[in-house]
Design an enzyme around this catalytic site. Structure first.
Site, PDB file in Angstrom:
ATOM      1  N   SER A  15      -5.241 -36.552 -16.100  1.00 35.30           N
ATOM      2  CA  SER A  15      -4.776 -36.086 -17.400  1.00 35.30           C
ATOM      3  C   SER A  15      -4.107 -37.186 -18.225  1.00 35.30           C
ATOM      4  O   SER A  15      -4.718 -38.207 -18.490  1.00 35.30           O
ATOM      5  CB  SER A  15      -3.845 -34.900 -17.183  1.00 35.30           C
ATOM      6  OG  SER A  15      -3.605 -34.261 -18.403  1.00 35.30           O
ATOM      7  N   HIS A  16      -2.832 -36.996 -18.533  1.00 36.13           N
ATOM      8  CA  HIS A  16      -2.112 -37.923 -19.423  1.00 36.13           C
ATOM      9  C   HIS A  16      -1.509 -39.105 -18.664  1.00 36.13           C
ATOM     10  O   HIS A  16      -0.873 -39.954 -19.261  1.00 36.13           O
ATOM     11  CB  HIS A  16      -1.007 -37.155 -20.136  1.00 36.13           C
ATOM     12  CG  HIS A  16      -0.126 -36.439 -19.162  1.00 36.13           C
ATOM     13  ND1 HIS A  16      -0.573 -35.335 -18.457  1.00 36.13           N
ATOM     14  CD2 HIS A  16       1.117 -36.686 -18.734  1.00 36.13           C
ATOM     15  CE1 HIS A  16       0.388 -34.932 -17.653  1.00 36.13           C
ATOM     16  NE2 HIS A  16       1.420 -35.735 -17.797  1.00 36.13           N
ATOM     17  N   ASP A  53      -7.441 -31.908 -22.800  1.00 38.56           N
ATOM     18  CA  ASP A  53      -6.964 -30.528 -22.869  1.00 38.56           C
ATOM     19  C   ASP A  53      -5.650 -30.383 -23.632  1.00 38.56           C
ATOM     20  O   ASP A  53      -5.254 -29.279 -23.983  1.00 38.56           O
ATOM     21  CB  ASP A  53      -6.885 -29.874 -21.475  1.00 38.56           C
ATOM     22  CG  ASP A  53      -6.030 -30.643 -20.500  1.00 38.56           C
ATOM     23  OD1 ASP A  53      -5.481 -31.702 -20.878  1.00 38.56           O
ATOM     24  OD2 ASP A  53      -5.910 -30.191 -19.342  1.00 38.56           O
ATOM     25  N   ARG A  54      -4.966 -31.506 -23.914  1.00 36.67           N
ATOM     26  CA  ARG A  54      -3.713 -31.403 -24.670  1.00 36.67           C
ATOM     27  C   ARG A  54      -3.932 -31.747 -26.136  1.00 36.67           C
ATOM     28  O   ARG A  54      -4.916 -32.400 -26.479  1.00 36.67           O
ATOM     29  CB  ARG A  54      -2.678 -32.386 -24.112  1.00 36.67           C
ATOM     30  CG  ARG A  54      -2.288 -32.081 -22.698  1.00 36.67           C
ATOM     31  CD  ARG A  54      -1.148 -32.976 -22.267  1.00 36.67           C
ATOM     32  NE  ARG A  54      -0.739 -32.605 -20.921  1.00 36.67           N
ATOM     33  CZ  ARG A  54       0.464 -32.802 -20.414  1.00 36.67           C
ATOM     34  NH1 ARG A  54       1.386 -33.417 -21.131  1.00 36.67           N
ATOM     35  NH2 ARG A  54       0.744 -32.418 -19.197  1.00 36.67           N
ATOM     36  N   LYS A 112      -6.722 -25.158 -21.236  1.00 37.18           N
ATOM     37  CA  LYS A 112      -6.219 -25.493 -22.557  1.00 37.18           C
ATOM     38  C   LYS A 112      -7.209 -26.447 -23.210  1.00 37.18           C
ATOM     39  O   LYS A 112      -8.018 -27.071 -22.526  1.00 37.18           O
ATOM     40  CB  LYS A 112      -4.813 -26.071 -22.479  1.00 37.18           C
ATOM     41  CG  LYS A 112      -4.631 -27.278 -21.579  1.00 37.18           C
ATOM     42  CD  LYS A 112      -3.142 -27.608 -21.503  1.00 37.18           C
ATOM     43  CE  LYS A 112      -2.857 -28.865 -20.716  1.00 37.18           C
ATOM     44  NZ  LYS A 112      -2.644 -28.590 -19.281  1.00 37.18           N
TER      45      LYS A 112
HETATM   46  C1  VG1 Z   1       2.691 -30.726 -16.643  1.00 36.84           C
HETATM   47  C2  VG1 Z   1       3.110 -29.782 -17.757  1.00 36.84           C
HETATM   48  C3  VG1 Z   1       2.383 -28.457 -17.603  1.00 36.84           C
HETATM   49  C4  VG1 Z   1       0.871 -28.705 -17.589  1.00 36.84           C
HETATM   50  C5  VG1 Z   1       0.533 -29.698 -16.496  1.00 36.84           C
HETATM   51  C6  VG1 Z   1      -0.927 -30.073 -16.496  1.00 36.84           C
HETATM   52  O1  VG1 Z   1       3.070 -30.194 -15.400  1.00 36.84           O
HETATM   53  O2  VG1 Z   1       4.508 -29.579 -17.742  1.00 36.84           O
HETATM   54  O3  VG1 Z   1       2.754 -27.605 -18.653  1.00 36.84           O
HETATM   55  O4  VG1 Z   1       0.177 -27.508 -17.360  1.00 36.84           O
HETATM   56  O5  VG1 Z   1       1.280 -30.900 -16.677  1.00 36.84           O
HETATM   57  O6  VG1 Z   1      -1.346 -30.541 -17.739  1.00 36.84           O
HETATM   58  P1  VG1 Z   1       4.397 -30.652 -14.608  1.00 36.84           P
HETATM   59  O7  VG1 Z   1       4.372 -29.914 -13.304  1.00 36.84           O
HETATM   60  O8  VG1 Z   1       4.333 -32.142 -14.490  1.00 36.84           O
HETATM   61  O9  VG1 Z   1       5.542 -30.286 -15.495  1.00 36.84           O
HETATM   62  V1  VG1 Z   1      -2.529 -31.707 -17.795  1.00 36.84           V
HETATM   63  O10 VG1 Z   1      -2.996 -31.998 -19.405  1.00 36.84           O
HETATM   64  O11 VG1 Z   1      -1.751 -32.904 -17.027  1.00 36.84           O
HETATM   65  O12 VG1 Z   1      -3.751 -31.084 -16.854  1.00 36.84           O
HETATM   66 CO    CO Z   2      -4.688 -33.007 -19.591  1.00 35.27          CO
END
Ligand code: VG1
Ligand code: CO
Length: 551
Positions: free
Chosen positions: A120-121, A289-290, A384
């Site tokens: 992801s990010h 997705d964000r 998302k």
């Molecule tokens: C984080 C965010 C959560 C999101 C998750 C995956 O998780 O807070 O809201 O669903 O990332 O998003 P955590 O446990 O680090 O707070 V993504 O775009 O990384 O799939």
């Molecule tokens: Co993501």
């Protein structure tokens, strides 16, 4: 390559279980070198496959965000999937599929599931992060019952199976056969783009994007959305090509941190915070997705964005008949709750992570979902969806012909403003972070009724969730302190980090008075931020004077 009819050797490889393959908030995430260890990825993939029975009539979708190790991982997964005996594999061209596109494909082709390769990010590259996530037949992240079964398998695994095949050419659109499996390399964007065309008013958005007095800027952060944004905004909707920046996906995201927030989307933020900047700015993360939404010199918090989308949903063709309900994760601000109340529809509060929305969406209890962490989506898929959110805002702007700033301030005037911030303390010592959480947990029962300056604690608890559809219970989902005026402090530990622990502190204060709506967020929340420090002793436990990221 066509190997049908030719006997393909299936090797059974002995292996030893790894003890650290517990999926977190969103799949298994580790540093790249961890995934590169012999058998590491293979073990986890086999653990997923072992939760499935006979798959000889099933399709599996595979793709990733293009980060370092994406291609190698896909080659391994294809050969293991052929050994497992899937009827068909759908693989995004060059190994590319955004998370929302993968969800779209699983649903459209009635696949048994999908494997998404992404962290992801989180940053990528040889020393960056990698990740793998399994989505089930509804197109959404596997629910806890499935991730628990996968984890249980990882602990007892002694062998995995792999077909003896040369590497596949992932770059050419083609169909080939290997053993009993048909392997299709497919266009990464087409089905997703077509779905967006069915949801939104493309004519109205297209007229807006072609106007000379309307400026739009999308930052793909050198991540997966580059090709998706070009197809949608430029080719299908007619926006000028220069509307997209950092549009070429790179294995290391150009050295950046593909996290669409005020800290990391530097170029976009600089250009939007110019008095002559574009009218709408947006960015998406590594796997698409964000989303972050900006107006000219204006930042829309993700929680507010969800509320605005909900309040204007009937302007979008797919939601013309209204919403069934709204779901938000617990730490997300209550801005959407105000809208749900006015619309007379239910509002569900779930634990953090998209997997908790799946049952509500499948049961048609909600239409829109959102998280404070720059995530929003709807019943169109089960993830998302970053570009969906951008198109939603474009659709609203095209109909209302108002600035982002005006839409937001009018929204606050009508519903009140939920001032909201999240303070992250990244990569702190895991034992100390755990100690902070247990010390606070012990205090919780005594907090109710206590006064802290202007604030009185209404109640304080450890959040747990009873899923109204399948009655499953998720415990331990964060500590929350709620005050009698609706303000809140929430603390939880991240489930997506790959080093140490990350403490997230979420702070919210509801203000009805429009005179105060223009205040700076951090200033408006100063008293509550201080209160969080006093109650949880964050500096003491983390050894940090201030958070590493404020959003
Ligand atoms: C984080 C965010 C959560 C999101 C998750 C995956 O998780 O807070 O809201 O669903 O990332 O998003 P955590 O446990 O680090 O707070 V993504 O775009 O990384 O799939
Ligand atoms: Co993501």
């Amino acid at each position: 390559m066509t190997n049908q009819g030719i006997a393909v050797t299936i090797h059974t490889i002995s292996t030893q279980a790894f003890t650290d393959q517990k999926p977190g908030t969103s799949g298994l995430r580790k540093r790249v070198p961890v995934f590169q260890q012999p058998h590491y990825l293979e073990n986890f993939v086999q653990a997923i496959f072992d939760t499935l029975g006979d798959v000889s009539r099933d399709t599996l979708v595979i793709g990733g965000d293009g980060r370092y190790y994406n291609r190698q991982a896909i080659q391994i997964i294809i050969k293991m999937a052929v050994a497992k005996g899937f009827q068909r594999l759908l693989i995004g061209q060059s190994g590319i599929l955004s998370t929302p596109a993968l969800s779209t494909l699983v649903r459209k082709h009635q696949a048994i599931g999908g494997i998404a390769l992404s962290a992801s990010h989180n940053p990528g590259g040889p020393d960056g992060d990698f990740g793998i996530k399994f989505n089930t037949a509804n197109g959404g992240p596997a629910p806890e019952s499935v991730t628990d079964a996968i984890y249980a398998n990882t602990k007892t695994l002694t062998r995995y199976q792999v077909a003896d095949l040369p590497d596949f050419n992932l770059d050419r659109l083609q169909t080939s056969h290997a053993h009993n499996t048909q392997v299709d390399i497919i266009d990464s964007v087409a089905d997703y783009g077509a779905l967006m065309g069915k949801i939104f008013d493309f004519d109205a958005i297209s007229s807006l994007l072609r106007r000379e007095d309307f400026g739009f800027l999308f930052d793909a952060m050198h991540a997966v959305t580059g090709p998706y944004a070009r197809t949608l905004f430029v080719d299908m909707l007619g926006a000028p090509a220069y509307s997209i920046i950092n549009g070429v996906p790179r294995e290391d995201f150009g050295g950046g941190h593909p996290d669409p927030n005020l800290a990391h989307a530097q170029e976009l933020v600089t250009r939007m915070f110019d008095p002559h900047g574009p009218d709408l700015g947006a960015a998406s993360d590594g796997d698409g997705d964000r989303n972050m939404i900006l107006g000219r010199e204006f930042f829309v918090t993700p929680s507010d964005s969800l509320a605005v989308l909900a309040a204007h949903a009937t302007l979008v063709p797919a939601y013309r008949d209204g919403l069934k309900g709204i779901a938000r994760s617990m730490p997300t601000s209550a801005a959407a709750d105000q809208v749900a109340r006015e619309l007379g529809i239910p509002l569900f509060e779930t634990p953090t992570g998209w997997k908790y929305f799946g049952n509500l969406l499948d049961a048609d209890k909600v239409t829109l979902c959102g998280e404070e962490s720059f995530g929003s989506g709807s019943n169109h898929i089960r993830e998302k969806d970053g570009l969906w959110a951008v198109l939603f805002w474009l659709n609203i702007l095209a109909v209302k012909q108002q600035s982002v700033h005006t839409i937001m301030t009018e929204h606050w005037r009508r519903y009140g403003r939920n001032f909201y911030t999240r303070h992250d303390y990244e990569e702190v010592d895991a034992a100390n972070a755990g100690a902070l959480m247990s010390a606070l947990t012990q205090q919780l029962p005594e907090l109710a009724g206590k006064k802290f300056g202007a604030f009185t604690v209404d109640f304080a608890d450890e959040f747990s969730y009873l899923d109204p559809v399948d009655q499953s219970v998720a415990r331990n989902q964060g500590l929350r302190i709620l005050f009698t005026d609706g303000s809140r402090i929430v603390l939880r530990l991240s489930g997506t980090g790959t080093a140490g622990a990350t403490l997230r502190v979420y702070i919210e204060n509801y203000v009805r008075d429009p005179q105060r709506h223009g205040e700076d967020t951090q200033k408006a929340l100063t008293a509550l931020i201080g209160l969080a420090e006093n109650v949880a002793r964050i500096r003491h436990y983390t050894g940090r004077e201030r958070p590493s990221v404020i959003t």
